[in-house]
Design a protein around this motif. Sequence first.
Motif, mmCIF file in Angstrom:
data_model
loop_
_atom_site.group_PDB
_atom_site.id
_atom_site.type_symbol
_atom_site.label_atom_id
_atom_site.label_comp_id
_atom_site.label_asym_id
_atom_site.label_seq_id
_atom_site.Cartn_x
_atom_site.Cartn_y
_atom_site.Cartn_z
ATOM 1 N N UNK A 116 -2.881 -61.066 30.082
ATOM 2 C CA UNK A 116 -3.382 -59.772 30.504
ATOM 3 C C UNK A 116 -4.410 -59.151 29.586
ATOM 4 N N UNK A 117 -4.596 -59.688 28.439
ATOM 5 C CA UNK A 117 -5.423 -58.944 27.516
ATOM 6 C C UNK A 117 -6.325 -59.861 26.715
ATOM 7 N N UNK A 118 -7.290 -59.229 26.083
ATOM 8 C CA UNK A 118 -8.283 -59.975 25.326
ATOM 9 C C UNK A 118 -7.649 -60.747 24.173
ATOM 10 N N UNK A 119 -6.599 -60.179 23.580
ATOM 11 C CA UNK A 119 -5.965 -60.846 22.443
ATOM 12 C C UNK A 119 -5.314 -62.152 22.869
ATOM 13 N N UNK A 120 -4.601 -62.134 23.993
ATOM 14 C CA UNK A 120 -3.973 -63.356 24.478
ATOM 15 C C UNK A 120 -5.024 -64.400 24.838
ATOM 16 N N UNK B 22 -17.578 -68.093 24.005
ATOM 17 C CA UNK B 22 -16.723 -69.203 23.572
ATOM 18 C C UNK B 22 -15.855 -69.704 24.716
ATOM 19 N N UNK C 14 -7.990 -64.685 23.595
ATOM 20 C CA UNK C 14 -8.573 -65.206 22.368
ATOM 21 C C UNK C 14 -7.690 -66.292 21.775
ATOM 22 N N UNK C 15 -6.384 -66.028 21.694
ATOM 23 C CA UNK C 15 -5.467 -67.001 21.113
ATOM 24 C C UNK C 15 -5.461 -68.283 21.934
ATOM 25 N N UNK D 172 -17.904 -53.869 34.956
ATOM 26 C CA UNK D 172 -17.743 -52.445 35.268
ATOM 27 C C UNK D 172 -18.629 -52.006 36.431
ATOM 28 N N UNK D 173 -19.714 -52.719 36.654
ATOM 29 C CA UNK D 173 -20.593 -52.423 37.790
ATOM 30 C C UNK D 173 -20.868 -53.739 38.504
ATOM 31 N N UNK E 130 -5.495 -61.876 34.978
ATOM 32 C CA UNK E 130 -4.659 -60.902 34.277
ATOM 33 C C UNK E 130 -3.209 -61.344 34.124
ATOM 34 N N UNK F 290 -26.194 -58.511 21.561
ATOM 35 C CA UNK F 290 -24.898 -58.196 20.956
ATOM 36 C C UNK F 290 -24.357 -59.368 20.133
ATOM 37 N N UNK G 212 -22.950 -54.621 25.703
ATOM 38 C CA UNK G 212 -23.370 -53.234 25.893
ATOM 39 C C UNK G 212 -24.317 -53.111 27.092
ATOM 40 N N UNK G 213 -24.323 -51.917 27.697
ATOM 41 C CA UNK G 213 -25.176 -51.692 28.855
ATOM 42 C C UNK G 213 -26.663 -51.929 28.560
#
Lengths: 354, 181
Positions: free
Chosen positions: B28-32, B75, B34-35, B150-151, B25, B68, B118-119
Amino acid sequence: MKTEMTSMERVLTALSHQEPDRVPLLLLFSLYGARELEMSIKDYFMDPELVVKTQLMLQKKYRSDCLYSFAYGAIETEAFGGEVVFTDDGPPNAGEPLIGSLDLIPSLNLPDIGSSPGLQRILAVTRGLKQAAGDSIPIIGVVVAPFSLPVMQLGFEKYLELIYFRPELFAQLMALNSAFCVKWANAQLAAGATAICYFNPLASPTMIEKDTYLKIAYPLDCQTLAKIKGPTATHLASGITLPVLDEIIASKTAILGFGQGDDVTRLKARASHKIALVGNLNAIEMVNWSPEKAQSTVKTLISQAAAGGGFLISDSHGEIPYQVPPEVLVNIADTVAEWGQYPLKSIGVDQDAS
Amino acid sequence: MEQKNNHRQLFLDALLAMDRIGSEKVLRDAAQQQQSFEAVEQIISRMLPEFRRDRKNSPKIGIGVLIDHHALGKRIVKAVVQAEGFEIFDFGDGLSVEEIVDKTMAYRIDVLLVSTLMLPSALKVKEIRQQFDHRKIKTWLIVGGAPFRLDSSLWLQVGADADGKNGTAVIPMIERLVATQ
């Protein structure tokens, strides 16, 4: 013990940061209705009359304090011309992105709600719920925020390209999505929805850095929320909320849906009397909860967040998964009934019973 | 030669640090992330022939997204596994259980990395395990994706051999699993 309230009284009292008779429980049932009826998810959502009956049945059976007209997020991209893929046991998803190339954004049109069968079904459900429940149970409608909808319109990777490299097209899509969001929210309110849940997972620092969000999307969220003619709940759909709490409060939304990654005690302290909180049971873990685990989790949450009102128990994502056993939902409702009564009983911190 | 080894180590360390930073983190985020990984993918394609870790007797790794279509996690993990010198086969996304099991058999995969969003997709991993058992496939099964984050016990429930939280975590898992064979 206080006199028993209706669900509407209970929720409104909590939202005004006072203690109702007990902590409100918002079990957000969408596709779970199909499971209860043992029928296909697609067939279920195609029948608004059946959805109304099932919503009322689920609300009573699990002692929830709301009705939920939401079906699936992709219903909005469907209105834009996208496809929806139905599965046997999960949320219907957006199919191939409806915007195959970013250069197609200027040719997108504002969807006509009246000629979208999916949106019309939601409005029919909303009207049916309102007719049946009147003002005794809140009816929650849903919109996807303009900034979050493109994940389904474009796919996440292409959307990031739009955000970071095509600012003019990004602004065009945001303007279009905002206009649709306002129109769709107000149509649901006119049909009888009590409040609108504004799903905005991309506003969470889990998904995008705070500075970027504040710069490129937060002003639009404020403008969009201001045009919705009814109360709103901003929901970050499992994302963390604490770092953007002050901004969400300033956006004049009444409720914040927080994630399982949030520090509940800190969030409660900072939100107190400024914004009501709804959350944050982990709906994925819920699939395997024992009765003991359900009870200890709900009790802990009540002890952390319920004092003084301003808190409603729900899951952290905005939907009860298809796979959650009915017994778990009963356990949750039983625990809220026993331990959520105001004035709150002293709750010791339970050991993790997983 | 020594200079080249130093450069290679620097390259690998930087790559792994980027993945670790993402998972811890700092990015911290998915966008960073990805870049960062788009840049990493470009670097890898240009520099991998020179800097890729030289592994003798690499196990065959397979990677794919079950059901999904969100392939970002795949990647990222693929980039790290490639740079670590493993032989990796990308099976794509939107795969059914049958497709992923068939490809695992066809490519004689030693370690299969399965990503889900997805679950219901995550729960389908159980069917991969059943197929493996039914067909007597000895491939190791490592899972990743949002439901498993998440689990934290979900990977055990679906019969995986390990929970690959990120690319950095996957490397020692692969090494450990293969070493026990």
